[in-house]
Motif scaffolding. Structure first.
Motif, PDB file in Angstrom:
ATOM      1  N   GLN A  28     -52.182 -57.639 -31.682  1.00 18.29           N
ATOM      2  CA  GLN A  28     -52.756 -58.683 -32.520  1.00 18.29           C
ATOM      3  C   GLN A  28     -51.894 -59.954 -32.467  1.00 18.29           C
ATOM      4  OE1 GLN A  28     -52.841 -57.853 -36.741  1.00 18.29           O
ATOM      5  NE2 GLN A  28     -54.657 -59.128 -37.012  1.00 18.29           N
ATOM      6  N   LEU A  29     -50.586 -59.792 -32.513  1.00 13.84           N
ATOM      7  CA  LEU A  29     -49.690 -60.941 -32.433  1.00 13.84           C
ATOM      8  C   LEU A  29     -49.818 -61.642 -31.085  1.00 13.84           C
ATOM      9  CD1 LEU A  29     -46.474 -59.482 -34.110  1.00 13.84           C
ATOM     10  CD2 LEU A  29     -48.087 -61.132 -35.091  1.00 13.84           C
ATOM     11  N   TYR A  30     -49.943 -60.852 -30.026  1.00 13.13           N
ATOM     12  CA  TYR A  30     -50.096 -61.435 -28.692  1.00 13.13           C
ATOM     13  C   TYR A  30     -51.381 -62.262 -28.617  1.00 13.13           C
ATOM     14  CZ  TYR A  30     -50.584 -61.978 -23.677  1.00 13.13           C
ATOM     15  OH  TYR A  30     -50.740 -62.521 -22.429  1.00 13.13           O
ATOM     16  N   ALA A  35     -53.872 -67.392 -27.986  1.00  8.05           N
ATOM     17  CA  ALA A  35     -54.880 -68.369 -28.396  1.00  8.05           C
ATOM     18  C   ALA A  35     -54.255 -69.745 -28.630  1.00  8.05           C
ATOM     19  CB  ALA A  35     -55.589 -67.887 -29.658  1.00  8.05           C
ATOM     20  N   HIS A  36     -53.001 -69.765 -29.043  1.00 10.53           N
ATOM     21  CA  HIS A  36     -52.313 -71.036 -29.260  1.00 10.53           C
ATOM     22  C   HIS A  36     -51.739 -71.610 -27.965  1.00 10.53           C
ATOM     23  CE1 HIS A  36     -52.353 -70.005 -33.560  1.00 10.53           C
ATOM     24  NE2 HIS A  36     -52.188 -71.292 -33.754  1.00 10.53           N
ATOM     25  N   PHE A  37     -51.067 -70.771 -27.182  1.00 10.37           N
ATOM     26  CA  PHE A  37     -50.296 -71.260 -26.036  1.00 10.37           C
ATOM     27  C   PHE A  37     -51.037 -71.223 -24.707  1.00 10.37           C
ATOM     28  CE2 PHE A  37     -46.737 -69.688 -28.820  1.00 10.37           C
ATOM     29  CZ  PHE A  37     -46.338 -70.947 -29.218  1.00 10.37           C
ATOM     30  N   LYS A  38     -52.020 -70.360 -24.569  1.00  4.45           N
ATOM     31  CA  LYS A  38     -52.833 -70.234 -23.354  1.00  4.45           C
ATOM     32  C   LYS A  38     -52.048 -69.766 -22.136  1.00  4.45           C
ATOM     33  CE  LYS A  38     -56.335 -72.254 -25.496  1.00  4.45           C
ATOM     34  NZ  LYS A  38     -55.887 -72.105 -26.853  1.00  4.45           N
ATOM     35  N   ASN A  39     -50.900 -69.144 -22.350  1.00  3.79           N
ATOM     36  CA  ASN A  39     -50.185 -68.551 -21.218  1.00  3.79           C
ATOM     37  C   ASN A  39     -49.342 -67.367 -21.689  1.00  3.79           C
ATOM     38  OD1 ASN A  39     -47.228 -69.203 -21.435  1.00  3.79           O
ATOM     39  ND2 ASN A  39     -47.992 -71.314 -21.398  1.00  3.79           N
ATOM     40  N   GLU A  40     -49.145 -66.452 -20.761  1.00  2.69           N
ATOM     41  CA  GLU A  40     -48.490 -65.186 -21.077  1.00  2.69           C
ATOM     42  C   GLU A  40     -47.019 -65.362 -21.447  1.00  2.69           C
ATOM     43  OE1 GLU A  40     -47.811 -60.760 -19.124  1.00  2.69           O
ATOM     44  OE2 GLU A  40     -48.759 -62.316 -17.926  1.00  2.69           O
ATOM     45  N   GLN A  41     -46.316 -66.184 -20.685  1.00  5.20           N
ATOM     46  CA  GLN A  41     -44.875 -66.339 -20.900  1.00  5.20           C
ATOM     47  C   GLN A  41     -44.570 -66.850 -22.310  1.00  5.20           C
ATOM     48  OE1 GLN A  41     -42.959 -68.773 -17.980  1.00  5.20           O
ATOM     49  NE2 GLN A  41     -40.970 -68.666 -18.966  1.00  5.20           N
ATOM     50  N   ASP A  42     -45.241 -67.907 -22.721  1.00  4.51           N
ATOM     51  CA  ASP A  42     -45.008 -68.442 -24.064  1.00  4.51           C
ATOM     52  C   ASP A  42     -45.438 -67.454 -25.142  1.00  4.51           C
ATOM     53  OD1 ASP A  42     -43.960 -70.764 -23.029  1.00  4.51           O
ATOM     54  OD2 ASP A  42     -45.796 -71.946 -23.294  1.00  4.51           O
ATOM     55  N   SER A  43     -46.496 -66.709 -24.871  1.00  8.04           N
ATOM     56  CA  SER A  43     -46.984 -65.729 -25.838  1.00  8.04           C
ATOM     57  C   SER A  43     -45.983 -64.594 -26.021  1.00  8.04           C
ATOM     58  CB  SER A  43     -48.334 -65.170 -25.388  1.00  8.04           C
ATOM     59  OG  SER A  43     -49.272 -66.215 -25.272  1.00  8.04           O
ATOM     60  N   LEU A  44     -45.424 -64.111 -24.928  1.00 11.55           N
ATOM     61  CA  LEU A  44     -44.418 -63.047 -25.013  1.00 11.55           C
ATOM     62  C   LEU A  44     -43.149 -63.540 -25.697  1.00 11.55           C
ATOM     63  CD1 LEU A  44     -44.897 -61.362 -21.526  1.00 11.55           C
ATOM     64  CD2 LEU A  44     -45.644 -60.488 -23.754  1.00 11.55           C
ATOM     65  N   GLU A  45     -42.782 -64.767 -25.413  1.00 10.91           N
ATOM     66  CA  GLU A  45     -41.619 -65.358 -26.070  1.00 10.91           C
ATOM     67  C   GLU A  45     -41.860 -65.475 -27.579  1.00 10.91           C
ATOM     68  OE1 GLU A  45     -39.313 -69.604 -25.959  1.00 10.91           O
ATOM     69  OE2 GLU A  45     -39.938 -68.758 -24.036  1.00 10.91           O
ATOM     70  N   ALA A  46     -43.097 -65.821 -27.934  1.00 11.09           N
ATOM     71  CA  ALA A  46     -43.446 -65.920 -29.355  1.00 11.09           C
ATOM     72  C   ALA A  46     -43.303 -64.568 -30.042  1.00 11.09           C
ATOM     73  CB  ALA A  46     -44.873 -66.450 -29.508  1.00 11.09           C
ATOM     74  N   ILE A  47     -43.744 -63.513 -29.383  1.00  7.04           N
ATOM     75  CA  ILE A  47     -43.617 -62.179 -29.972  1.00  7.04           C
ATOM     76  C   ILE A  47     -42.149 -61.825 -30.180  1.00  7.04           C
ATOM     77  CG2 ILE A  47     -43.946 -59.710 -29.547  1.00  7.04           C
ATOM     78  CD1 ILE A  47     -46.632 -60.436 -28.269  1.00  7.04           C
ATOM     79  N   GLN A  48     -41.309 -62.145 -29.202  1.00  7.87           N
ATOM     80  CA  GLN A  48     -39.878 -61.868 -29.353  1.00  7.87           C
ATOM     81  C   GLN A  48     -39.290 -62.614 -30.537  1.00  7.87           C
ATOM     82  OE1 GLN A  48     -38.313 -62.857 -25.442  1.00  7.87           O
ATOM     83  NE2 GLN A  48     -38.010 -60.685 -25.024  1.00  7.87           N
ATOM     84  N   GLU A  49     -39.609 -63.892 -30.630  1.00  7.58           N
ATOM     85  CA  GLU A  49     -39.060 -64.711 -31.708  1.00  7.58           C
ATOM     86  C   GLU A  49     -39.571 -64.249 -33.069  1.00  7.58           C
ATOM     87  OE1 GLU A  49     -36.818 -67.410 -33.741  1.00  7.58           O
ATOM     88  OE2 GLU A  49     -36.646 -66.876 -31.622  1.00  7.58           O
ATOM     89  N   VAL A  50     -40.845 -63.934 -33.148  1.00 12.38           N
ATOM     90  CA  VAL A  50     -41.418 -63.478 -34.419  1.00 12.38           C
ATOM     91  C   VAL A  50     -40.838 -62.119 -34.811  1.00 12.38           C
ATOM     92  CG1 VAL A  50     -43.571 -62.693 -35.495  1.00 12.38           C
ATOM     93  CG2 VAL A  50     -43.499 -64.871 -34.280  1.00 12.38           C
ATOM     94  N   THR A  51     -40.617 -61.254 -33.837  1.00 13.12           N
ATOM     95  CA  THR A  51     -39.992 -59.964 -34.118  1.00 13.12           C
ATOM     96  C   THR A  51     -38.594 -60.171 -34.704  1.00 13.12           C
ATOM     97  OG1 THR A  51     -41.222 -58.897 -32.340  1.00 13.12           O
ATOM     98  CG2 THR A  51     -39.241 -57.773 -33.106  1.00 13.12           C
ATOM     99  N   PHE A  52     -37.842 -61.068 -34.103  1.00 14.99           N
ATOM    100  CA  PHE A  52     -36.498 -61.376 -34.586  1.00 14.99           C
ATOM    101  C   PHE A  52     -36.544 -61.944 -36.009  1.00 14.99           C
ATOM    102  CE2 PHE A  52     -33.101 -64.610 -35.021  1.00 14.99           C
ATOM    103  CZ  PHE A  52     -32.016 -63.754 -35.034  1.00 14.99           C
ATOM    104  N   ARG A  53     -37.449 -62.911 -36.223  1.00 17.61           N
ATOM    105  CA  ARG A  53     -37.560 -63.521 -37.551  1.00 17.61           C
ATOM    106  C   ARG A  53     -37.991 -62.500 -38.601  1.00 17.61           C
ATOM    107  NH1 ARG A  53     -40.258 -69.515 -36.489  1.00 17.61           N
ATOM    108  NH2 ARG A  53     -38.640 -70.240 -35.072  1.00 17.61           N
ATOM    109  N   ALA A  54     -38.933 -61.652 -38.234  1.00 15.41           N
ATOM    110  CA  ALA A  54     -39.414 -60.637 -39.176  1.00 15.41           C
ATOM    111  C   ALA A  54     -38.306 -59.636 -39.496  1.00 15.41           C
ATOM    112  CB  ALA A  54     -40.632 -59.921 -38.602  1.00 15.41           C
ATOM    113  N   TRP A  70     -48.163 -61.051 -43.790  1.00 19.44           N
ATOM    114  CA  TRP A  70     -46.863 -61.724 -43.723  1.00 19.44           C
ATOM    115  C   TRP A  70     -46.460 -61.955 -42.270  1.00 19.44           C
ATOM    116  CZ3 TRP A  70     -42.135 -59.220 -42.196  1.00 19.44           C
ATOM    117  CH2 TRP A  70     -40.966 -59.938 -42.484  1.00 19.44           C
ATOM    118  N   LEU A  71     -46.652 -60.953 -41.429  1.00 16.68           N
ATOM    119  CA  LEU A  71     -46.286 -61.035 -40.020  1.00 16.68           C
ATOM    120  C   LEU A  71     -47.153 -62.062 -39.275  1.00 16.68           C
ATOM    121  CD1 LEU A  71     -44.304 -59.703 -38.050  1.00 16.68           C
ATOM    122  CD2 LEU A  71     -46.073 -58.004 -37.554  1.00 16.68           C
ATOM    123  N   ILE A  72     -48.446 -62.063 -39.548  1.00 11.29           N
ATOM    124  CA  ILE A  72     -49.354 -63.029 -38.916  1.00 11.29           C
ATOM    125  C   ILE A  72     -48.975 -64.444 -39.331  1.00 11.29           C
ATOM    126  CG2 ILE A  72     -51.743 -63.854 -38.867  1.00 11.29           C
ATOM    127  CD1 ILE A  72     -52.583 -60.868 -39.042  1.00 11.29           C
TER     128      ILE A  72
END
Length: 173
Positions: A28-30, A35-54, A70-72
């Motif tokens: 779901q996070l991916y 939907a925001h970034f339109k590319n895999e690399q930025d999306s995966l980076e977002a998941i890493q950063e959000v995981t760290f922040r969470a 909260w996570l979304i």
């Protein structure tokens, strides 16, 4: 009930419980990031950063039932911040490259129309129609009243209609 127990364990420092929660939500996070970034690399980076922040902030989560919301919200905030940074750095030249590589014109038109929307309209439409969330859940995620979310949804849809009208008729919306 299982998620609530995992959240409680994660809040107490159980890394395995936190990993289980993140594994359950990663698809779901991916989708939200993509939907925001339109590319895999930025999306995966977002998941890493959000995981760290969470992980850093899980102890601040007061209500375990709202973990998903909260996570979304963390993901949407991260995506919005990153897109704002990118807007300042570079113009939208990459949109042309995407259009040249894809044969699916309608999908590209819709993606282009969605990226033309300002926040919160972009997020509300994405959560409602792409993530298939209810207005009540979107209101929790956006930390806004349901009536406000409905207004944003209505204004966002009107903006999309006018976008397509300007592009040559409302054949898509």
């Amino acid at each position: 009930m299982q998620n609530e127990l995992l959240v409680k364990k994660a809040r107490k420092g159980d890394e395995g419980a936190f990993f289980s929660l993140m594994s359950e939500h990663k698809e779901q996070l991916y989708k939200i990031a993509y939907a925001h970034f339109k590319n895999e690399q930025d999306s995966l980076e977002a998941i890493q950063e959000v995981t760290f922040r969470a992980f850093k902030a899980i102890k601040k989560l007061k209500e375990p039932n709202y973990f998903s919301t909260w996570l979304i919200r963390i993901m949407i905030n991260y995506c919005s911040d990153e897109l704002r940074k990118k807007k300042r750095e570079t113009p939208r030249g990459d949109q042309i490259e995407i259009a040249a590589m894809s044969n699916n014109t309608l999908r590209l038109e819709v993606e282009e129309a969605l990226t033309s929307l300002d926040e919160p309209y972009h997020s509300v439409i994405q959560l409602k129609y792409i993530q298939d969330l209810r207005i009540k859940d979107i209101a929790l995620i956006m930390n806004s009243p349901e009536g406000t979310v409905k207004t944003w949804l209505n204004k966002g849809l009107m903006a999309l209609r006018s976008y397509f009208d300007e592009k040559g008729g409302n054949k898509h919306v």
